[in-house]
Design an enzyme around this catalytic site. Structure first.
Site, PDB file in Angstrom:
ATOM      1  N   HIS A 130       0.868  -1.181   0.000  1.00 40.27           N
ATOM      2  CA  HIS A 130       0.000   0.000   0.000  1.00 40.27           C
ATOM      3  C   HIS A 130       0.907   1.234   0.000  1.00 40.27           C
ATOM      4  O   HIS A 130       2.031   1.174   0.502  1.00 40.27           O
ATOM      5  CB  HIS A 130      -0.824  -0.064   1.290  1.00 40.27           C
ATOM      6  N   GLN A 211      -4.259  -5.017   7.205  1.00 43.21           N
ATOM      7  CA  GLN A 211      -5.279  -5.944   6.682  1.00 43.21           C
ATOM      8  C   GLN A 211      -5.233  -7.316   7.349  1.00 43.21           C
ATOM      9  O   GLN A 211      -5.968  -8.216   6.942  1.00 43.21           O
ATOM     10  CB  GLN A 211      -5.109  -6.114   5.162  1.00 43.21           C
ATOM     11  N   LYS A 234     -10.127  -0.084  11.002  1.00 43.25           N
ATOM     12  CA  LYS A 234     -10.371  -1.263  10.165  1.00 43.25           C
ATOM     13  C   LYS A 234     -10.764  -2.457  11.024  1.00 43.25           C
ATOM     14  O   LYS A 234     -11.039  -3.537  10.515  1.00 43.25           O
ATOM     15  CB  LYS A 234      -9.124  -1.609   9.344  1.00 43.25           C
ATOM     16  N   CYS A 376      -4.900   2.658  -3.449  1.00 42.37           N
ATOM     17  CA  CYS A 376      -3.670   3.153  -2.813  1.00 42.37           C
ATOM     18  C   CYS A 376      -2.533   2.143  -2.956  1.00 42.37           C
ATOM     19  O   CYS A 376      -1.706   1.980  -2.054  1.00 42.37           O
ATOM     20  CB  CYS A 376      -3.877   3.482  -1.343  1.00 42.37           C
TER      21      CYS A 376
HETATM   22  C1  LIG Z   1      -2.214  -2.842   3.604  1.00 40.04           C
HETATM   23  C2  LIG Z   1      -2.527  -1.465   4.078  1.00 40.04           C
HETATM   24  N1  LIG Z   1      -1.578  -0.735   4.652  1.00 40.04           N
HETATM   25  C3  LIG Z   1      -1.799   0.506   5.109  1.00 40.04           C
HETATM   26  C4  LIG Z   1      -3.049   1.080   4.993  1.00 40.04           C
HETATM   27  C5  LIG Z   1      -3.247   2.459   5.502  1.00 40.04           C
HETATM   28  O1  LIG Z   1      -4.164   2.479   6.539  1.00 40.04           O
HETATM   29  P1  LIG Z   1      -4.607   3.869   7.157  1.00 40.04           P
HETATM   30  O2  LIG Z   1      -5.238   4.650   6.038  1.00 40.04           O
HETATM   31  O3  LIG Z   1      -5.571   3.511   8.216  1.00 40.04           O
HETATM   32  O4  LIG Z   1      -3.371   4.528   7.653  1.00 40.04           O
HETATM   33  C6  LIG Z   1      -4.076   0.374   4.398  1.00 40.04           C
HETATM   34  C7  LIG Z   1      -5.407   0.975   4.220  1.00 40.04           C
HETATM   35  O5  LIG Z   1      -6.203   0.573   3.413  1.00 40.04           O
HETATM   36  C8  LIG Z   1      -3.816  -0.941   3.932  1.00 40.04           C
HETATM   37  O6  LIG Z   1      -4.770  -1.663   3.351  1.00 40.04           O
END
Ligand SMILES: Cc1ncc(COP(=O)(O)O)c(C=O)c1O
Length: 422
Positions: A130, A211, A234, A376
């Site tokens: 991500h 995740q 999440k 993302c």
């Molecule tokens: C694998 C992964 N890492 C990091 C994030 C970032 O999470 P946050 O937006 O809560 O910081 C996400 C969000 O979808 C994600 O799916």
């Protein structure tokens, strides 16, 4: 909600009653929420915990010595103890509260990275990360003149290519930062193995648990990683609260990012000394309501049981993959049903000839929330999968087979509208 015996399957109808959002209608239809990878829905117990804090014991933490301030401090601290237990950490000293996974990773990239990564050093991530686990390392790479390397995916673009991992380890990276579960492919990575191998090369290991922590049992002790990052929103908690797990040894060695109240033990005109862990990383008034409500979310998850949640999602995922198998002109990304052991409840797909945004819009007209876009994870979606966007459905404890049947029917509607062959 009563705690459930661990071998029973999840009673989705009774779970759903705890989530007020399922009383609403979307586009005039009962809500089918298939976007928990973006954020989860919240049970009444979590919502109530916020109202309770503000209406019964609203006070700042670590300051007052009056009853309600002590209660607020206790509830906030207890929430860290609950999280520590949930992910197998030793105690609250390992749990730094931040806003989200993104902030947790940035904290490491800046605080640990600035002190430990130098010109020419290698940083190792993968092609399924991500942006939150890419950009902080790109920034560090630029600050320090380091080199950012990527583990490739296998030929089917489903899993990490272990040969590529081993080749990159030969460069002795200073840090290996890998997602536990991909938010696009749903691949669950063998983070225990990755950590063990990375440690043989002296690397520090960070696992992006955004995740995984919401969906399966996690034990940071048995993984052996130095850092583990997650987001409360999440995992049934509110937005604005997340955590960085770190071993005491590594957190002790790091400088805080911010200075101010709560993170010091003493300040003189000339100098300061840090507070003990984990407080030295939490400057200023914390997200108290967020921490407390995150504690309520963890209680809820524990009552259902992480093992059971994981099993429920695996069953749904298998059912969904089987249902999609029979549909023509549809492409499904990530591990298939034969590899259910390494697949989380995330299914990205494309319908040939239809833009994923159109797919999401037609799903919306059926009351079904899915996400479409690059999720993302642009290097993965645009450079590896070679797509502009993909559609994604993702499951949680409140989803049922009926939700999947509705999604499959919505795919039928998309194909009909766009006159795609059956
Ligand atoms: C694998 C992964 N890492 C990091 C994030 C970032 O999470 P946050 O937006 O809560 O910081 C996400 C969000 O979808 C994600 O799916």
């Amino acid at each position: 909600m009563m705690a459930m015996p661990s071998n029973e399957s999840i009673d989705v109808e009774s779970i759903k009653k705890d989530f007020p959002i399922f009383k609403i209608r979307m586009a005039g239809k009962p809500l089918v929420y298939l976007d928990s990878a973006a954020t989860s829905q919240k049970p009444q117990q979590v919502i109530d915990s916020i109202v309770k804090y503000y209406s019964e014991y609203n006070a700042n933490i670590h300051r007052g010595i009056y009853e309600i301030a002590e209660r607020a401090t206790e509830e906030y601290t207890n929430s860290k103890a609950k999280l520590a237990k949930l992910i197998g950490a030793k105690g609250i000293e390992n749990i730094v509260y931040v806003r989200n996974t993104t902030e947790a990773i940035n904290l490491v990239a800046i605080s640990w990275g600035n002190a430990n990564v130098n010109k020419g050093d290698h940083i190792l991530i993968s092609d399924m990360e991500h942006h939150s686990n890419i950009v902080p390392w790109q920034l560090l790479e630029r600050r320090k003149g380091a080199v950012l390397d990527y583990i490739k995916l296998d030929s089917g673009n489903e899993r990490l290519d272990m040969e590529s991992f081993k080749e990159n380890l030969e460069k002795d990276p200073k840090i290996v930062a890998i997602t536990h579960a991909s938010n696009v492919l749903g691949t669950i990575n063998d983070v225990k193995y990755i950590t063990r191998e990375a440690k043989k090369h002296g690397a520090v290991v960070l696992i992006d648990g955004a995740q995984s922590a919401p969906h399966m049992p996690v034990d940071v002790g048995s993984i052996g990683c130095d850092f583990f990052a997650l987001s409360g929103h999440k995992m049934l908690g509110p937005t604005g609260i997340g955590a960085l797990y770190g071993t005491e040894e590594i957190l002790d060695s790091m400088e805080p990012l911010f200075g101010g109240g709560d993170m010091i033990s003493a300040v003189t005109r000339q100098t300061y000394s840090w507070n003990s862990l984990p407080w030295k990383f939490e400057a200023g008034t914390s997200n108290i309501e967020g921490g407390i409500a995150f504690g309520a979310a963890i209680d809820y998850l524990n009552n259902v049981g992480m093992e059971r949640i994981h099993r429920h999602e695996a069953e749904l995922t298998r059912y969904a993959l089987e249902s999609l198998e029979g549909i023509k002109n549809i492409e499904v990304y990530g591990p298939k049903k034969e590899d259910i052991a390494v697949k989380s409840g995330v299914i990205s797909f494309g319908i040939k000839g239809v833009h994923p945004h159109d797919v999401a819009q037609i799903f919306n007209s059926e009351g079904i929330a899915i996400r479409a876009g690059h999720h993302c994870a642009m290097p993965l979606v645009t450079e590896v999968l070679n797509k502009g966007a993909v559609s994604r459905m993702s499951f949680y404890l409140y989803n049922s087979r009926e939700d999947i049947d509705k999604a499959v029917a919505a795919i039928g509607k998309v194909k009909k509208i766009f006159k795609i062959k059956e």
